[in-house]
Enzyme design. Structure first.
Site, PDB file in Angstrom:
ATOM      1  N   HIS A 187      -5.720 -22.631 -11.701  1.00  0.00           N
ATOM      2  CA  HIS A 187      -4.730 -22.501 -10.626  1.00  0.00           C
ATOM      3  C   HIS A 187      -3.386 -22.153 -11.249  1.00  0.00           C
ATOM      4  O   HIS A 187      -2.838 -22.948 -12.021  1.00  0.00           O
ATOM      5  CB  HIS A 187      -4.582 -23.820  -9.859  1.00  0.00           C
ATOM      6  CG  HIS A 187      -5.854 -24.242  -9.188  1.00  0.00           C
ATOM      7  ND1 HIS A 187      -6.198 -23.864  -7.909  1.00  0.00           N
ATOM      8  CD2 HIS A 187      -6.891 -24.993  -9.639  1.00  0.00           C
ATOM      9  CE1 HIS A 187      -7.384 -24.363  -7.595  1.00  0.00           C
ATOM     10  NE2 HIS A 187      -7.826 -25.052  -8.633  1.00  0.00           N
ATOM     11  N   LYS A 247     -14.629 -17.104  -3.894  1.00  0.00           N
ATOM     12  CA  LYS A 247     -14.599 -18.570  -3.947  1.00  0.00           C
ATOM     13  C   LYS A 247     -14.902 -19.173  -2.590  1.00  0.00           C
ATOM     14  O   LYS A 247     -14.241 -18.858  -1.598  1.00  0.00           O
ATOM     15  CB  LYS A 247     -13.210 -19.024  -4.423  1.00  0.00           C
ATOM     16  CG  LYS A 247     -13.007 -20.533  -4.465  1.00  0.00           C
ATOM     17  CD  LYS A 247     -13.851 -21.180  -5.560  1.00  0.00           C
ATOM     18  CE  LYS A 247     -13.790 -22.694  -5.483  1.00  0.00           C
ATOM     19  NZ  LYS A 247     -12.889 -23.296  -6.443  1.00  0.00           N
ATOM     20  N   HIS A 287     -16.311 -26.971 -11.570  1.00  0.00           N
ATOM     21  CA  HIS A 287     -15.839 -28.321 -11.920  1.00  0.00           C
ATOM     22  C   HIS A 287     -16.824 -29.421 -11.516  1.00  0.00           C
ATOM     23  O   HIS A 287     -16.509 -30.320 -10.752  1.00  0.00           O
ATOM     24  CB  HIS A 287     -14.440 -28.622 -11.360  1.00  0.00           C
ATOM     25  CG  HIS A 287     -14.196 -28.178  -9.934  1.00  0.00           C
ATOM     26  ND1 HIS A 287     -15.047 -28.459  -8.901  1.00  0.00           N
ATOM     27  CD2 HIS A 287     -13.166 -27.484  -9.402  1.00  0.00           C
ATOM     28  CE1 HIS A 287     -14.547 -27.949  -7.796  1.00  0.00           C
ATOM     29  NE2 HIS A 287     -13.413 -27.351  -8.055  1.00  0.00           N
ATOM     30  N   HIS A 341     -11.729 -21.198 -14.519  1.00  0.00           N
ATOM     31  CA  HIS A 341     -11.266 -21.785 -13.241  1.00  0.00           C
ATOM     32  C   HIS A 341      -9.837 -22.276 -13.454  1.00  0.00           C
ATOM     33  O   HIS A 341      -9.621 -23.312 -14.088  1.00  0.00           O
ATOM     34  CB  HIS A 341     -12.165 -22.957 -12.817  1.00  0.00           C
ATOM     35  CG  HIS A 341     -11.758 -23.604 -11.527  1.00  0.00           C
ATOM     36  ND1 HIS A 341     -12.632 -23.820 -10.486  1.00  0.00           N
ATOM     37  CD2 HIS A 341     -10.572 -24.088 -11.086  1.00  0.00           C
ATOM     38  CE1 HIS A 341     -12.001 -24.402  -9.486  1.00  0.00           C
ATOM     39  NE2 HIS A 341     -10.734 -24.593  -9.829  1.00  0.00           N
ATOM     40  N   HIS A 369     -16.691 -24.631  -4.519  1.00  0.00           N
ATOM     41  CA  HIS A 369     -16.140 -25.993  -4.579  1.00  0.00           C
ATOM     42  C   HIS A 369     -17.212 -26.858  -3.935  1.00  0.00           C
ATOM     43  O   HIS A 369     -17.367 -26.865  -2.718  1.00  0.00           O
ATOM     44  CB  HIS A 369     -14.804 -26.103  -3.834  1.00  0.00           C
ATOM     45  CG  HIS A 369     -14.236 -27.482  -3.942  1.00  0.00           C
ATOM     46  ND1 HIS A 369     -13.147 -27.795  -4.719  1.00  0.00           N
ATOM     47  CD2 HIS A 369     -14.657 -28.667  -3.409  1.00  0.00           C
ATOM     48  CE1 HIS A 369     -12.916 -29.095  -4.671  1.00  0.00           C
ATOM     49  NE2 HIS A 369     -13.810 -29.649  -3.871  1.00  0.00           N
ATOM     50  N   ASP A 414      -9.725 -25.985 -14.413  1.00  0.00           N
ATOM     51  CA  ASP A 414      -9.209 -26.459 -13.125  1.00  0.00           C
ATOM     52  C   ASP A 414      -7.805 -27.028 -13.308  1.00  0.00           C
ATOM     53  O   ASP A 414      -7.413 -27.950 -12.588  1.00  0.00           O
ATOM     54  CB  ASP A 414     -10.146 -27.488 -12.487  1.00  0.00           C
ATOM     55  CG  ASP A 414      -9.828 -27.730 -11.016  1.00  0.00           C
ATOM     56  OD1 ASP A 414      -9.112 -26.913 -10.414  1.00  0.00           O
ATOM     57  OD2 ASP A 414     -10.288 -28.758 -10.476  1.00  0.00           O
TER      58      ASP A 414
HETATM   59  C1  NCD Z   1      -6.963 -28.065  -6.875  1.00  0.00           C
HETATM   60  C2  NCD Z   1      -5.550 -27.625  -6.458  1.00  0.00           C
HETATM   61  O1  NCD Z   1      -4.615 -28.412  -6.585  1.00  0.00           O
HETATM   62  O2  NCD Z   1      -5.401 -26.469  -6.026  1.00  0.00           O
HETATM   63  N1  NCD Z   1      -6.970 -29.484  -7.001  1.00  0.00           N
HETATM   64  C3  NCD Z   1      -7.856 -30.237  -7.693  1.00  0.00           C
HETATM   65  O3  NCD Z   1      -7.800 -31.456  -7.600  1.00  0.00           O
HETATM   66  N2  NCD Z   1      -8.773 -29.697  -8.466  1.00  0.00           N
HETATM   67  C4  NCD Z   1      -7.965 -27.560  -5.912  1.00  0.00           C
HETATM   68  C5  NCD Z   1      -9.387 -27.657  -6.372  1.00  0.00           C
HETATM   69  O4  NCD Z   1      -9.812 -26.952  -7.291  1.00  0.00           O
HETATM   70  O5  NCD Z   1     -10.123 -28.475  -5.814  1.00  0.00           O
HETATM   71 ZN    ZN Z   2      -9.601 -25.921  -8.803  1.00  0.00          ZN
END
Ligand code: NCD
Ligand code: ZN
Length: 343
Positions: free
Chosen positions: A16, A100, A175, A14, A137, A248
């Site tokens: 970003h 997702k 998460h 996971h 999520h 995450d």
């Molecule tokens: C994530 C993001 O910034 O894209 N933020 C987070 O707090 N984890 C989005 C997510 O996975 O919820």
């Molecule tokens: Zn995330």
């Protein structure tokens, strides 16, 4: 005392990576330790079609540093208009590895997510048929539900009904932050797993709120009370194949986080493996680190584990406190203790 630990190269289930300048700035920090990552599709606009996922994958590959060995595993962002045929095609091409589900409004860039879960039933049916997993999520968004209860309520009101309606759908609760979620995963024999982040093994809600507000510890789902953190540590270090690493890692510039209404997300890509080695060692479970970070994830996703290895050494790492991007600095997650393992 163990001085070094060699394990199969880990994957991040996971992640970003964002896009553009931010992608170029953060990607090397994941590619150095991780061989593969499940790439979150919550860009602006979101990655909703196979064509968009292919284009995003190409941008990630173009941003990779020379000589890096990293494979992005793409996902699609589920909307009420998602076309089951497009999903099936992208999966058949080997392009996407999951879809997702963001409840609309649950987190960063989730406005295009799902409000009416009945509308996505045909996509979920098709995914169950072709064996494509759903990443969730897991938080309800109703304003009357306390933010600390949103994960537990999601399980009862959304996830369990979805799983009853689509019994063969493979689901990854992403998460997870509560013992409720860990227990729910354990109550099922197959088809259900959970990712756990680095930061949720280290912080509880006091770290965010006691003695001053610390925006760099604010993420979604928000960290819960200490009993939940301990339940996550137990799940992660148990070796149970249903739990695996999804960092995450969610970079936001300091400018975006240090605001009256700051963004959610912790940037853990640079120091995750150092932190995990310490956490697992503290819990007497260094021998389970490989299962959590390198074996359980590929097994659930039906992929082979990596053949290459990394060696962690007992040595203070030199992670930067923040990284520079053209849009400003991004603070690296501070675990609050000295680290003594390096990759
Ligand atoms: C994530 C993001 O910034 O894209 N933020 C987070 O707090 N984890 C989005 C997510 O996975 O919820
Ligand atoms: Zn995330």
């Amino acid at each position: 005392m163990t001085q070094s630990l060699t394990i199969r190269r880990p994957d991040d289930w996971h992640l970003h990576l964002r896009d553009g300048d931010m992608l170029r700035a953060v990607l090397p920090h994941s590619a150095s330790d991780f061989a593969r990552a499940i790439i979150m599709p919550n860009l602006v606009p979101p990655v909703v079609t196979g064509a968009q996922a292919a284009a995003y994958r190409d941008r990630i590959m173009a941003a990779l540093p020379e000589g890096a060995d990293f494979t992005p595993l793409m996902t699609l962002y589920l909307t009420e208009d998602t076309d089951p045929n497009d999903v099936a095609r992208a999966h058949a091409e080997g392009l996407i590895h999951a879809v997702k589900l963001y409840p609309a409004g649950a987190t960063t860039n989730s406005a295009s997510g799902v409000s009416n879960f009945d509308k996505v039933a045909p996509v979920l049916d098709r995914m169950a048929e072709i064996g494509l997993p759903l990443c969730t999520h897991g938080e309800v968004t109703d304003s009357e539900i306390d933010i600390f209860d949103r994960e537990a309520v999601f399980i009862d009101r959304v996830l369990d009904p979805i799983r009853r309606a689509h019994p063969s759908l493979r689901v990854i609760m992403e998460h997870i932050t509560t013992s409720d979620a860990a227990d729910y995963v354990r109550s099922n024999d197959s088809g259900l797993a959970a990712t756990i982040t680095t930061h949720h093994l280290v912080i509880n809600r006091n770290h965010i709120l006691a003695g001053g507000i610390r925006p760099h510890y604010y993420c979604l789902p928000v960290a819960k009370r200490e009993t939940h953190r301990l339940a996550l540590r137990q799940a992660a270090t148990s070796g149970d194949p249903r739990f695996f690493l999804g960092t995450d890692s969610a970079p936001h510039t300091d400018g975006a986080k240090l605001q009256p209404c700051g963004c959610a997300g912790c940037f853990t890509a640079p120091n995750t493996m150092s932190i995990l080695a310490q956490v697992f060692e503290e819990d007497g479970a260094l021998d389970k680190l490989e299962a959590f970070s390198s074996l359980n994830g590929p097994a659930f996703y039906g992929l082979p584990p990596n053949e290459t290895r990394i060696t962690l050494r007992r040595e203070a790492p030199t992670h930067p406190a923040s990284i520079d991007t053209p849009n400003g600095p991004v603070t690296v997650f501070d675990p609050g203790f000295d680290l003594n393992w390096t990759t």
